[in-house]
Design a protein around this motif. Structure first.
Motif, PDB file in Angstrom:
ATOM      1  N   ASP A 283      31.265  38.068  39.916  1.00 52.32           N
ATOM      2  CA  ASP A 283      32.173  37.699  40.594  1.00 52.32           C
ATOM      3  C   ASP A 283      33.595  37.406  39.678  1.00 52.32           C
ATOM      4  O   ASP A 283      33.832  36.736  39.117  1.00 52.32           O
ATOM      5  CB  ASP A 283      31.706  35.920  40.555  1.00 52.32           C
ATOM      6  CG  ASP A 283      32.572  35.392  41.511  1.00 52.32           C
ATOM      7  OD1 ASP A 283      33.585  35.842  41.973  1.00 52.32           O
ATOM      8  OD2 ASP A 283      32.099  34.132  42.022  1.00 52.32           O
TER       9      ASP A 283
ATOM     10  N   GLU B 152      36.258  37.626  40.928  1.00 49.45           N
ATOM     11  CA  GLU B 152      37.230  36.575  41.428  1.00 49.45           C
ATOM     12  C   GLU B 152      37.043  35.048  40.700  1.00 49.45           C
ATOM     13  O   GLU B 152      38.311  34.481  40.283  1.00 49.45           O
ATOM     14  CB  GLU B 152      36.888  36.240  43.211  1.00 49.45           C
ATOM     15  CG  GLU B 152      38.305  35.475  43.557  1.00 49.45           C
ATOM     16  CD  GLU B 152      39.461  36.298  43.418  1.00 49.45           C
ATOM     17  OE1 GLU B 152      40.616  35.421  43.376  1.00 49.45           O
ATOM     18  OE2 GLU B 152      39.598  37.394  43.303  1.00 49.45           O
ATOM     19  N   LYS B 153      35.888  34.888  40.236  1.00 44.54           N
ATOM     20  CA  LYS B 153      35.898  33.903  39.582  1.00 44.54           C
ATOM     21  C   LYS B 153      36.576  33.960  38.069  1.00 44.54           C
ATOM     22  O   LYS B 153      37.224  33.104  37.551  1.00 44.54           O
ATOM     23  CB  LYS B 153      34.373  33.555  39.203  1.00 44.54           C
ATOM     24  CG  LYS B 153      34.164  32.396  38.108  1.00 44.54           C
ATOM     25  CD  LYS B 153      32.554  32.269  38.015  1.00 44.54           C
ATOM     26  CE  LYS B 153      32.230  31.162  36.967  1.00 44.54           C
ATOM     27  NZ  LYS B 153      30.871  31.079  36.469  1.00 44.54           N
ATOM     28  N   THR B 154      36.425  35.066  37.339  1.00 44.04           N
ATOM     29  CA  THR B 154      37.073  35.627  36.177  1.00 44.04           C
ATOM     30  C   THR B 154      38.572  35.507  36.427  1.00 44.04           C
ATOM     31  O   THR B 154      39.394  34.736  35.463  1.00 44.04           O
ATOM     32  CB  THR B 154      36.711  36.896  35.606  1.00 44.04           C
ATOM     33  OG1 THR B 154      35.279  36.971  35.427  1.00 44.04           O
ATOM     34  CG2 THR B 154      37.284  37.167  34.313  1.00 44.04           C
TER      35      THR B 154
ATOM     36  N   ASN C 114      40.285  33.795  38.623  1.00 48.97           N
ATOM     37  CA  ASN C 114      40.628  32.294  38.761  1.00 48.97           C
ATOM     38  C   ASN C 114      40.654  31.471  37.430  1.00 48.97           C
ATOM     39  O   ASN C 114      41.535  30.687  36.960  1.00 48.97           O
ATOM     40  CB  ASN C 114      39.862  31.506  39.788  1.00 48.97           C
ATOM     41  CG  ASN C 114      39.835  31.926  41.075  1.00 48.97           C
ATOM     42  OD1 ASN C 114      41.287  32.484  41.464  1.00 48.97           O
ATOM     43  ND2 ASN C 114      39.119  32.035  42.088  1.00 48.97           N
ATOM     44  N   ILE C 115      39.926  31.898  36.352  1.00 47.74           N
ATOM     45  CA  ILE C 115      39.644  31.173  35.158  1.00 47.74           C
ATOM     46  C   ILE C 115      40.999  31.460  34.363  1.00 47.74           C
ATOM     47  O   ILE C 115      41.673  30.691  33.893  1.00 47.74           O
ATOM     48  CB  ILE C 115      38.331  31.597  34.506  1.00 47.74           C
ATOM     49  CG1 ILE C 115      37.201  30.913  35.118  1.00 47.74           C
ATOM     50  CG2 ILE C 115      38.596  31.214  32.864  1.00 47.74           C
ATOM     51  CD1 ILE C 115      35.807  31.435  34.557  1.00 47.74           C
TER      52      ILE C 115
ATOM     53  N   THR D 156      31.682  29.437  29.742  1.00 49.33           N
ATOM     54  CA  THR D 156      31.638  30.101  31.072  1.00 49.33           C
ATOM     55  C   THR D 156      31.478  31.452  30.998  1.00 49.33           C
ATOM     56  O   THR D 156      32.472  32.336  30.425  1.00 49.33           O
ATOM     57  CB  THR D 156      32.656  29.808  31.893  1.00 49.33           C
ATOM     58  OG1 THR D 156      32.829  28.462  32.139  1.00 49.33           O
ATOM     59  CG2 THR D 156      32.589  30.452  33.622  1.00 49.33           C
TER      60      THR D 156
ATOM     61  N   ILE E  55      31.714  35.192  32.120  1.00 48.15           N
ATOM     62  CA  ILE E  55      32.635  35.884  32.893  1.00 48.15           C
ATOM     63  C   ILE E  55      32.455  37.358  32.730  1.00 48.15           C
ATOM     64  O   ILE E  55      31.855  37.839  31.996  1.00 48.15           O
ATOM     65  CB  ILE E  55      34.136  35.597  32.440  1.00 48.15           C
ATOM     66  CG1 ILE E  55      34.543  36.253  31.019  1.00 48.15           C
ATOM     67  CG2 ILE E  55      34.539  34.082  32.403  1.00 48.15           C
ATOM     68  CD1 ILE E  55      36.120  36.367  30.736  1.00 48.15           C
TER      69      ILE E  55
END
Length: 245
Positions: free
Chosen positions: A176, A178-180, A182-183, A217, A219
């Motif tokens: 993911d 995109e999650k990285t 966003n973080i 988290t 990443i």
């Protein structure tokens, strides 16, 4: 212009005294002359523009010409928790992470760390690593010298990291992107972030779980597997780009 660091007590009303090994560097290596200008930092992101007044074998006396306030440092404190790598890779990691803006570095002995240091060897390594940090800070005109902590266990590292605002762990099994993104995009000024990087063999599953138990988290840094000496620099480069003012 060359940069040097001094302790606060060496900063007088309108002059600064440079002592220690920097005296030989200024006088005999750089062969600087009276009247030449240098930059001096107090290690707290305050920079003094100075002109050399006098020098002898013990000290260099410099007159303060101007004072620059904070501005060299990122508006975020990033701590690298680096699993001990083989050979001299740690030296490269420290040098490049300091150039990129890391605030502090914690060498961590993990389950899969091949390198095992006894107390004497660890102390000598840490002394050398801090010298490398200072050299890199001077070269990159940092306002502070990032400290390299003593080598610690993974459990000790977790105890230190849980006091920070955020913990992230680049991990080969994470996905993911995109999650990285966003973080990293959501990072705020005046916060503290811990980055956990595993040694050559990566983190053991229980170590990953221990980070997650402290709200860390995992990443991803992409589809390619990065070497331990590359991973920290990769994420630090992105943070620097996003947070630089």
């Amino acid at each position: 212009m060359y940069r040097f660091f001094v302790n606060a007590e060496n900063i007088l009303e309108d002059t600064i005294l440079v002592t220690g090994s920097d005296v030989n560097h200024i006088k005999n290596v750089l062969r600087m002359k009276i009247g030449e200008e240098i930059l001096i930092s107090d290690g707290n992101d305050k920079e003094y523009v100075c002109s050399i007044l006098n020098m002898d074998d013990e000290k260099v006396e410099a007159k303060i010409l101007d004072i620059n306030g904070p501005g060299r440092e990122l508006p975020i404190k990033v701590y690298l928790f680096q699993g001990l790598p083989k050979g001299d890779k740690m030296e490269t990691v420290i040098q490049k992470m300091v150039e990129l803006g890391v605030y502090g570095i914690v060498p961590v002995s993990t389950k899969r760390s091949i390198v095992k240091l006894d107390a004497k060897k660890a102390a000598n390594k840490v002394k050398r690593w801090n010298a490398i940090s200072e050299s890199a800070a001077k070269q990159s005109k940092r306002g502070i010298i990032p400290r390299v902590n003593d080598v610690c266990t993974f459990k000790q590292a977790i105890g230190m990291a849980k006091e920070l605002d955020m913990i992230i762990m680049p991990y080969e099994e994470a996905d993911d992107m995109e999650k990285t993104r966003n973080i990293i995009r959501d990072l705020k000024k005046d916060t503290s972030v811990g980055i956990f990087i595993g040694p050559e063999g990566g983190f053991a599953k229980e170590e990953v779980n221990a980070v997650m138990e402290e709200n860390g988290t995992p990443i991803t840094l992409g589809k390619r597997i990065l070497r331990t000496e590359t991973a920290g620099m990769a994420i630090m480069s992105v943070i620097m780009f996003m947070m630089e003012e």
